[in-house]
Design an enzyme around this catalytic site. Structure first.
Site, PDB file in Angstrom:
ATOM      1  N   GLY A  30      28.889   6.529  48.230  1.00 11.73           N
ATOM      2  CA  GLY A  30      29.528   6.955  49.472  1.00 11.73           C
ATOM      3  C   GLY A  30      31.035   6.793  49.496  1.00 11.73           C
ATOM      4  O   GLY A  30      31.636   6.770  50.571  1.00 11.73           O
TER       5      GLY A  30
ATOM      6  N   MET B  84      18.598   6.749  35.653  1.00 10.73           N
ATOM      7  CA  MET B  84      17.509   6.417  36.588  1.00 10.73           C
ATOM      8  C   MET B  84      16.174   6.729  35.946  1.00 10.73           C
ATOM      9  O   MET B  84      16.035   7.723  35.228  1.00 10.73           O
ATOM     10  CB  MET B  84      17.666   7.224  37.873  1.00 10.73           C
ATOM     11  CG  MET B  84      19.008   7.022  38.547  1.00 10.73           C
ATOM     12  SD  MET B  84      19.109   7.947  40.075  1.00 10.73           S
ATOM     13  CE  MET B  84      20.787   7.582  40.581  1.00 10.73           C
TER      14      MET B  84
ATOM     15  N   MET C 262      19.889   2.039  36.006  1.00 13.87           N
ATOM     16  CA  MET C 262      18.959   1.761  37.108  1.00 13.87           C
ATOM     17  C   MET C 262      17.566   1.954  36.530  1.00 13.87           C
ATOM     18  O   MET C 262      16.851   2.919  36.843  1.00 13.87           O
ATOM     19  CB  MET C 262      19.249   2.716  38.277  1.00 13.87           C
ATOM     20  CG  MET C 262      20.563   2.385  38.982  1.00 13.87           C
ATOM     21  SD  MET C 262      21.217   3.746  39.960  1.00 13.87           S
ATOM     22  CE  MET C 262      22.067   4.661  38.678  1.00 13.87           C
TER      23      MET C 262
ATOM     24  N   ASP D 139      30.189   1.499  44.257  1.00 17.01           N
ATOM     25  CA  ASP D 139      29.446   2.723  43.939  1.00 17.01           C
ATOM     26  C   ASP D 139      28.581   3.130  45.120  1.00 17.01           C
ATOM     27  O   ASP D 139      27.699   2.387  45.543  1.00 17.01           O
ATOM     28  CB  ASP D 139      28.572   2.436  42.703  1.00 17.01           C
ATOM     29  CG  ASP D 139      27.820   3.652  42.191  1.00 17.01           C
ATOM     30  OD1 ASP D 139      28.076   4.774  42.665  1.00 17.01           O
ATOM     31  OD2 ASP D 139      26.976   3.469  41.295  1.00 17.01           O
TER      32      ASP D 139
ATOM     33  N   HIS E  26      25.596   3.077  34.048  1.00 18.17           N
ATOM     34  CA  HIS E  26      24.963   2.332  35.139  1.00 18.17           C
ATOM     35  C   HIS E  26      23.456   2.478  34.988  1.00 18.17           C
ATOM     36  O   HIS E  26      22.896   3.529  35.310  1.00 18.17           O
ATOM     37  CB  HIS E  26      25.461   2.901  36.477  1.00 18.17           C
ATOM     38  CG  HIS E  26      24.853   2.255  37.677  1.00 18.17           C
ATOM     39  ND1 HIS E  26      24.994   2.767  38.956  1.00 18.17           N
ATOM     40  CD2 HIS E  26      24.096   1.138  37.812  1.00 18.17           C
ATOM     41  CE1 HIS E  26      24.352   2.000  39.808  1.00 18.17           C
ATOM     42  NE2 HIS E  26      23.789   1.002  39.139  1.00 18.17           N
TER      43      HIS E  26
ATOM     44  N   ASP F  46      25.018   7.671  35.370  1.00 16.30           N
ATOM     45  CA  ASP F  46      23.900   7.072  36.114  1.00 16.30           C
ATOM     46  C   ASP F  46      22.573   7.341  35.419  1.00 16.30           C
ATOM     47  O   ASP F  46      22.163   8.493  35.255  1.00 16.30           O
ATOM     48  CB  ASP F  46      23.850   7.666  37.530  1.00 16.30           C
ATOM     49  CG  ASP F  46      24.913   7.082  38.433  1.00 16.30           C
ATOM     50  OD1 ASP F  46      25.004   5.839  38.512  1.00 16.30           O
ATOM     51  OD2 ASP F  46      25.657   7.860  39.058  1.00 16.30           O
TER      52      ASP F  46
ATOM     53  N   SER G  47      31.092  10.136  39.074  1.00 18.57           N
ATOM     54  CA  SER G  47      29.699   9.963  38.665  1.00 18.57           C
ATOM     55  C   SER G  47      29.106  11.303  38.260  1.00 18.57           C
ATOM     56  O   SER G  47      29.075  12.256  39.040  1.00 18.57           O
ATOM     57  CB  SER G  47      28.878   9.386  39.818  1.00 18.57           C
ATOM     58  OG  SER G  47      27.515   9.643  39.584  1.00 18.57           O
TER      59      SER G  47
ATOM     60  N   HIS H 275      31.341   7.737  34.992  1.00 14.71           N
ATOM     61  CA  HIS H 275      30.212   6.913  35.443  1.00 14.71           C
ATOM     62  C   HIS H 275      28.922   7.670  35.145  1.00 14.71           C
ATOM     63  O   HIS H 275      28.722   8.789  35.611  1.00 14.71           O
ATOM     64  CB  HIS H 275      30.374   6.625  36.935  1.00 14.71           C
ATOM     65  CG  HIS H 275      29.376   5.668  37.490  1.00 14.71           C
ATOM     66  ND1 HIS H 275      29.494   4.302  37.356  1.00 14.71           N
ATOM     67  CD2 HIS H 275      28.230   5.874  38.188  1.00 14.71           C
ATOM     68  CE1 HIS H 275      28.476   3.704  37.953  1.00 14.71           C
ATOM     69  NE2 HIS H 275      27.684   4.640  38.460  1.00 14.71           N
TER      70      HIS H 275
ATOM     71  N   MET I  60      27.059  -2.300  45.036  1.00 14.82           N
ATOM     72  CA  MET I  60      26.467  -1.038  45.485  1.00 14.82           C
ATOM     73  C   MET I  60      26.696  -0.896  46.992  1.00 14.82           C
ATOM     74  O   MET I  60      26.336  -1.778  47.772  1.00 14.82           O
ATOM     75  CB  MET I  60      24.963  -1.016  45.209  1.00 14.82           C
ATOM     76  CG  MET I  60      24.551  -0.967  43.749  1.00 14.82           C
ATOM     77  SD  MET I  60      25.147   0.470  42.834  1.00 14.82           S
ATOM     78  CE  MET I  60      24.426   1.834  43.758  1.00 14.82           C
TER      79      MET I  60
HETATM   80  C1  DX5 Z   1      23.588   6.018  43.238  1.00 13.81           C
HETATM   81  C2  DX5 Z   1      24.450   6.144  42.008  1.00 13.81           C
HETATM   82  C3  DX5 Z   1      25.831   6.561  42.319  1.00 13.81           C
HETATM   83  C4  DX5 Z   1      25.942   7.929  42.929  1.00 13.81           C
HETATM   84  C5  DX5 Z   1      27.209   8.006  43.691  1.00 13.81           C
HETATM   85  O1  DX5 Z   1      22.406   5.396  42.901  1.00 13.81           O
HETATM   86  O2  DX5 Z   1      24.517   4.915  41.322  1.00 13.81           O
HETATM   87  O3  DX5 Z   1      26.673   6.448  41.183  1.00 13.81           O
HETATM   88  O4  DX5 Z   1      25.921   8.944  41.991  1.00 13.81           O
HETATM   89  O5  DX5 Z   1      27.252   9.227  44.347  1.00 13.81           O
HETATM   90  P1  DX5 Z   1      28.083   9.410  45.690  1.00 13.81           P
HETATM   91  O6  DX5 Z   1      29.504   9.103  45.344  1.00 13.81           O
HETATM   92  O7  DX5 Z   1      27.845  10.825  46.058  1.00 13.81           O
HETATM   93  O8  DX5 Z   1      27.511   8.434  46.685  1.00 13.81           O
HETATM   94 ZN    ZN Z   2      26.054   4.593  39.787  1.00 14.28          ZN
END
Ligand code: DX5
Ligand code: ZN
Length: 231
Positions: A179, A39, A70, A177, A68, A37, A10, A35, A139
């Site tokens: 942790g 937001m 969001m 996705d 992704h 992200d 990511s 990936h 998630m």
């Molecule tokens: C969280 C994101 C993830 C995040 C994952 O909202 O969608 O893709 O970047 O990061 P880690 O792997 O550190 O949890």
């Molecule tokens: Zn993500």
């Protein structure tokens, strides 16, 4: 035939002052997808990057870009990300008024379509759209930030999602996705995930290839049952 395992770093945890180099580095290190992200400080309490950055990175990225979203609303960004070179576009059902229409829009733009399920979102949102999807994203954190702890209830949800995908018989990726680390990748893949997103786990390490290899090896061991999940 065994499911192939994909590792998708990511971008959220990359060095934003050197994004182009970071993308090239994870691709060279064996990542299967990037990936990306997105937001919006509205659907989630954080603000990241948009289609301009995706388009700028596209020529530097020899692997698929897994966007992704969001964001809310979703639809008006679909064309922008398709034009910016996205290969997969995944969104959250809560962020779209018309989930079926949004999936169709993504596919009409030539991208693979994914639906993302938050920790509290039930699997029944897949009920009438699974046959339209290329990817289901479970998630394992609440969306918004990298570096959060894996919510272990996601394992049961992955198992249930895997059953539904297998019953349907279509090749749908099951992505996870949040942790994801080397030490839980086996349990995650044993639960049925075949596409593992990893942000902080990859970018916090100096050797991207080593951590991507370790994630893949652990996931393959879990997929193949060469691992006893902790009770
Ligand atoms: C969280 C994101 C993830 C995040 C994952 O909202 O969608 O893709 O970047 O990061 P880690 O792997 O550190 O949890
Ligand atoms: Zn993500």
């Amino acid at each position: 035939m065994a499911r192939s395992i994909e590792i998708a770093p990511s971008l959220l945890s990359a060095d934003f002052a050197r994004l182009g180099e970071e993308v090239a580095a994870v691709a060279a290190a064996g990542a299967d997808a990037l990936h990306f992200d997105v937001m919006d400080n509205h659907y989630v309490p954080n603000l990241t990057v948009g289609p301009l950055v995706c388009a700028a990175l596209r020529p530097l990225c020899p692997i698929p870009i897994d966007v992704h979203l969001m964001v809310r609303p979703v639809d008006r960004l679909v064309a922008d990300f398709a034009n910016a070179g996205a290969d997969i576009i995944t969104f959250h059902p809560e962020a779209s008024e018309h989930v079926h229409r949004t999936i169709g829009l993504i596919r009409d733009h030539g991208c693979k379509a994914g639906l993302a399920l938050n920790p509290a979102t039930p699997l029944c949102v897949l009920d009438h759209v699974l046959d339209q999807l290329d990817l289901v994203l479970v998630m394992s954190v609440n969306p918004g930030f990298a570096g959060q702890g894996f919510i272990s209830a996601a394992l049961d949800k992955l198992r249930a999602a895997r059953r539904r995908i297998d019953e349907g018989g279509r090749p749908i990726r099951l992505e996870v996705d949040g942790g994801v680390k080397v030490d839980n990748a086996a349990a995650i893949a044993a639960a049925g995930a075949d596409m593992l997103v990893a942000g902080s786990a990859v970018f916090s390490q100096p050797d991207y290839a080593a951590v991507i290899d370790a994630l893949r090896a652990a996931a393959i061991a879990g997929r193949d049952g060469r691992f006893a999940p902790a009770a």
